[in-house]
Design a protein around this motif. Structure first.
Motif, PDB file in Angstrom:
ATOM      1  N   LEU A  31      20.409  -9.062 -17.878  1.00  0.00           N
ATOM      2  CA  LEU A  31      20.895  -8.538 -16.609  1.00  0.00           C
ATOM      3  C   LEU A  31      19.881  -7.559 -16.054  1.00  0.00           C
ATOM      4  CD1 LEU A  31      24.627  -7.781 -17.512  1.00  0.00           C
ATOM      5  CD2 LEU A  31      23.719  -9.784 -16.315  1.00  0.00           C
ATOM      6  N   THR A  40      29.278  -4.972 -16.558  1.00  0.00           N
ATOM      7  CA  THR A  40      29.075  -6.413 -16.380  1.00  0.00           C
ATOM      8  C   THR A  40      28.695  -7.060 -17.701  1.00  0.00           C
ATOM      9  OG1 THR A  40      28.407  -6.017 -14.094  1.00  0.00           O
ATOM     10  CG2 THR A  40      27.811  -8.148 -15.053  1.00  0.00           C
ATOM     11  N   TYR A  41      27.806  -6.416 -18.434  1.00  0.00           N
ATOM     12  CA  TYR A  41      27.363  -6.931 -19.732  1.00  0.00           C
ATOM     13  C   TYR A  41      28.556  -7.193 -20.651  1.00  0.00           C
ATOM     14  CZ  TYR A  41      24.989  -7.031 -24.271  1.00  0.00           C
ATOM     15  OH  TYR A  41      24.549  -7.388 -25.519  1.00  0.00           O
ATOM     16  N   CYS A  44      31.122  -9.927 -19.448  1.00  0.00           N
ATOM     17  CA  CYS A  44      30.626 -11.309 -19.438  1.00  0.00           C
ATOM     18  C   CYS A  44      30.267 -11.836 -20.828  1.00  0.00           C
ATOM     19  CB  CYS A  44      29.419 -11.424 -18.515  1.00  0.00           C
ATOM     20  SG  CYS A  44      29.807 -11.035 -16.787  1.00  0.00           S
ATOM     21  N   LEU A  50      24.705 -14.414 -21.119  1.00  0.00           N
ATOM     22  CA  LEU A  50      24.381 -13.672 -19.901  1.00  0.00           C
ATOM     23  C   LEU A  50      23.471 -14.478 -18.984  1.00  0.00           C
ATOM     24  CD1 LEU A  50      24.008 -10.142 -21.443  1.00  0.00           C
ATOM     25  CD2 LEU A  50      25.888 -11.009 -20.054  1.00  0.00           C
ATOM     26  N   THR A  52      24.138 -17.344 -18.084  1.00  0.00           N
ATOM     27  CA  THR A  52      25.094 -17.963 -17.170  1.00  0.00           C
ATOM     28  C   THR A  52      25.250 -17.089 -15.926  1.00  0.00           C
ATOM     29  OG1 THR A  52      26.275 -18.952 -19.023  1.00  0.00           O
ATOM     30  CG2 THR A  52      27.489 -18.776 -16.951  1.00  0.00           C
ATOM     31  N   VAL A  53      25.234 -15.789 -16.116  1.00  0.00           N
ATOM     32  CA  VAL A  53      25.361 -14.845 -15.000  1.00  0.00           C
ATOM     33  C   VAL A  53      24.062 -14.805 -14.197  1.00  0.00           C
ATOM     34  CG1 VAL A  53      25.824 -12.441 -14.358  1.00  0.00           C
ATOM     35  CG2 VAL A  53      26.981 -13.467 -16.344  1.00  0.00           C
ATOM     36  N   THR A  54      22.931 -14.693 -14.889  1.00  0.00           N
ATOM     37  CA  THR A  54      21.662 -14.561 -14.175  1.00  0.00           C
ATOM     38  C   THR A  54      21.203 -15.869 -13.538  1.00  0.00           C
ATOM     39  OG1 THR A  54      20.329 -14.867 -16.191  1.00  0.00           O
ATOM     40  CG2 THR A  54      20.910 -12.602 -15.583  1.00  0.00           C
ATOM     41  N   GLY A  56      23.107 -17.246 -11.553  1.00  0.00           N
ATOM     42  CA  GLY A  56      23.907 -17.190 -10.333  1.00  0.00           C
ATOM     43  C   GLY A  56      23.075 -16.956  -9.095  1.00  0.00           C
ATOM     44  N   TRP A  63      31.257 -14.402  -6.023  1.00  0.00           N
ATOM     45  CA  TRP A  63      31.467 -13.732  -7.315  1.00  0.00           C
ATOM     46  C   TRP A  63      32.944 -13.393  -7.490  1.00  0.00           C
ATOM     47  CZ3 TRP A  63      28.373 -14.365 -11.095  1.00  0.00           C
ATOM     48  CH2 TRP A  63      26.982 -14.342 -10.955  1.00  0.00           C
ATOM     49  N   LEU A  67      35.412 -14.685 -10.473  1.00  0.00           N
ATOM     50  CA  LEU A  67      36.218 -13.827 -11.351  1.00  0.00           C
ATOM     51  C   LEU A  67      37.680 -14.280 -11.346  1.00  0.00           C
ATOM     52  CD1 LEU A  67      34.763 -10.247 -10.699  1.00  0.00           C
ATOM     53  CD2 LEU A  67      34.578 -11.609 -12.790  1.00  0.00           C
ATOM     54  N   LEU A  91      27.147  -7.228  -9.252  1.00  0.00           N
ATOM     55  CA  LEU A  91      26.741  -8.628  -9.102  1.00  0.00           C
ATOM     56  C   LEU A  91      26.213  -8.912  -7.702  1.00  0.00           C
ATOM     57  CD1 LEU A  91      29.665 -10.337 -11.040  1.00  0.00           C
ATOM     58  CD2 LEU A  91      27.260 -10.202 -11.772  1.00  0.00           C
TER      59      LEU A  91
END
Length: 102
Positions: A31, A40-41, A44, A50, A52-54, A56, A63, A67, A91
């Motif tokens: 992140l 967030t860390y 998630c 993570l 998967t998040v980055t 995005g 976002w 959620l 995010l």
């Protein structure tokens, strides 16, 4: 001579890799650093990578919908409103529509 070439190649590889490694050189990597990274860390990483998040790069609205989907369909525990706001702001600010990834 072989050792000299190998040693030089190893040093060159590290020199080129150093900038890429520096991007992930903080506590909540991959992140991006910023207010809300810690919340967030932990929200998630409990369920998925993570990356998967980055991967995005969404608007705040998307976002927010993600959620909702994770809570309603994927079994994610509902966040308290204050924590959800912190995470959504993080995010949208750091992995928003203009995010180029890492």
């Amino acid at each position: 001579m072989r050792k000299l070439l190998f040693g030089g190649a190893a040093i060159a590889a590290l020199a080129f890799a150093a900038p890429a490694l520096a991007d992930d050189d903080h506590e909540f990597a991959p992140l991006p650093p910023g207010d809300g990274a810690e919340e967030t860390y932990y929200a998630c990483i409990a369920c998925h990578s993570l990356r998967t998040v980055t991967n995005g790069g969404y608007s705040r609205e998307v976002w927010d919908e993600l959620l909702d989907w994770m809570v309603e369909d994927q079994g994610m525990p509902e966040l308290d409103p204050e924590e959800r706001e912190i995470i959504l702001t993080y995010l949208a600010t750091h992995i928003g529509e203009d995010w180029e990834g890492n």
